[in-house]
Design an enzyme around this catalytic site. Structure first.
Site, PDB file in Angstrom:
ATOM      1  CG  HIS A  59      -1.715   1.055   1.194  1.00 16.60           C
ATOM      2  ND1 HIS A  59      -2.912   1.258   0.618  1.00 16.60           N
ATOM      3  CD2 HIS A  59      -1.797   2.287   1.790  1.00 16.60           C
ATOM      4  CE1 HIS A  59      -3.780   2.078   0.800  1.00 16.60           C
ATOM      5  NE2 HIS A  59      -2.877   3.120   1.522  1.00 16.60           N
ATOM      6  CB  CYS A  60       1.802   3.353  -2.734  1.00 15.75           C
ATOM      7  SG  CYS A  60       3.059   4.835  -2.846  1.00 15.75           S
ATOM      8  CB  VAL A  61       1.760   6.480   2.502  1.00 15.07           C
ATOM      9  CG1 VAL A  61       1.284   7.720   3.057  1.00 15.07           C
ATOM     10  CG2 VAL A  61       1.932   5.069   3.379  1.00 15.07           C
TER      11      VAL A  61
END
Length: 404
Positions: free
Chosen positions: A257-259
């Site tokens: 999950h890329c912030v």
């Protein structure tokens, strides 16, 4: 009433000392005059002055709190009106995602703006060679566009693939009941690609198969439905899928999950994510070269410009190092057909525990992996099955030229 007004009304603290003996003017005795002078000359008691000071401070504090409450109420009313006009801002997760996107765009504009603001030689070079700045601007614009395209793309959710399969099955049943003909004549679109053999098997609209049976066929024989069912979504997960707690959905071929993007990286957008990293790395490298060129030719002219430029170059070097490592890491994952989650949590994934470390169960060779990653249509959901024991023994052998 304010605290000061209440304080002045207290009976035990008179406002001022009052003489007890009154005489007509001109007839006062010397003793009464002396007493009056002593009473008038006595200052206000220290306790009373300190109390008045503290109460005045408390009164000012209450006034500031009332002003703060009024400002907060006005801000809440304005925010509610803004949420009515833009419903997407009502969600805190979306607001944080939009804030991160705005911060990243402003960061890009800061580095490019300071460069063109300080470097006059670059402006002169732009006038002489406009193609140089045009290429830089094109890369700058393409990187931002790729960022927004990647952040707004779907990573490929399990619930979407299951819903798509159920809709196709319903259409196939309805068409078969009406026409009494194979449903493929009505709807021949390819829905889900299943890697049943190493060449792949295609599930057409005519093949009616429930999602549960489809998922169980991808696992080794004897796997129960309970072992492959997500405890959060209550859906059957195919191999390589994982539940994302930030998105609250199961993602096909979950990577991470890329912030900064505000979304998951999975089967649907992993290729876009790699191209974004590649463009961002090239832009960062080019910008760093321009900054270093400016420092070499304009050092010690203006100390404050040099200080700002050196600070930006240091931060840019950190970003560039991180992007280079991230690009190399994901390139390695692509060549071996792995994900970040499978590489980092390999011993915690049930179907990967018994596989040796340097064996890649889903790899089909470098060329096939690259083709499947870059050229596979993103409109299809690709479900890969677990290899058999014979296939695992073949994959455990050292790589040769034939494997490429």
């Amino acid at each position: 009433p304010s605290p000061l007004a209440v304080f002045h009304c207290l009976p035990f603290l008179p406002p001022s000392p009052v003489p007890l003996i009154h005489h007509f003017p001109g007839r006062q005795s010397s003793e009464s005059k002396l007493q009056n002078q002593k009473r008038n000359s006595n200052p206000i008691p220290i306790t009373r002055s300190v109390t008045l000071f503290l109460l005045s401070l408390f009164d000012d504090f209450l006034g500031s709190m009332r002003a703060f409450d009024s400002c907060r109420n006005a801000f809440n009313r304005a925010a509610n009106r803004c949420f009515d006009v833009f419903p997407c801002l009502a969600d805190p997760a979306r607001r944080s995602s939009l804030g991160l996107r705005l911060a990243l765009v402003l960061l890009h504009l800061l580095y490019a703006g300071v460069l063109f603001l300080f470097d006059t030689d670059l402006i002169d070079k732009t006038k002489q060679q406009p193609w140089f700045t045009a290429l830089y601007g094109l890369l700058f614009f393409a990187t931002l566009v790729q960022y927004f395209v990647t952040s707004s793309s779907s990573p490929g959710y399990v619930i979407d693939a299951m819903r798509d399969l159920n809709e196709r099955n319903a259409i196939a049943r309805q068409a078969a009941m009406i026409s009494k003909q194979p449903a493929s004549s009505k709807n021949g679109n390819l829905v889900i690609t299943i890697d049943a053999t190493q060449h792949g098997r295609l599930l057409h609209g005519s093949n009616i198969m429930p999602w549960t049976k489809l998922v169980l066929d991808l696992y080794p024989p004897g796997t129960s439905v309970r072992n492959c069912t997500c405890s959060y979504c209550n859906v059957e997960q195919p191999p390589r899928a994982k539940h994302c707690h930030d998105c609250d959905k199961c993602v096909l071929q979950f990577d991470h999950h890329c912030v900064w993007l505000g979304t998951c990286i999975g089967q649907g957008n992993h290729c876009r994510f790699w191209w974004y990293i590649c463009g961002e790395t090239a832009l960062c490298l080019w910008t760093g070269i321009l900054y270093i060129t400016y420092l070499k030719s304009n050092i010690s002219r203006f100390w404050w410009k040099d200080a700002i430029t050196i600070l930006l170059v240091i931060t840019l070097s950190i970003f560039l190092l991180f992007l280079l490592l991230l690009l190399l890491f994901h390139s390695y994952l692509i060549l071996t057909n792995q994900t970040t989650f499978e590489l980092v949590r390999r011993r915690r994934i049930p179907y990967l525990r018994g596989i040796p470390e340097r064996v890649y169960p889903f790899s089909k060779g470098v060329c096939s992996n690259l083709y499947g990653f870059c050229c596979a249509p993103r409109s299809l959901y690709s479900l890969e099955r677990m290899p058999s024991r014979v296939e695992m023994e073949e994959k455990s052998r050292p790589y040769t030229c034939l494997d490429i």
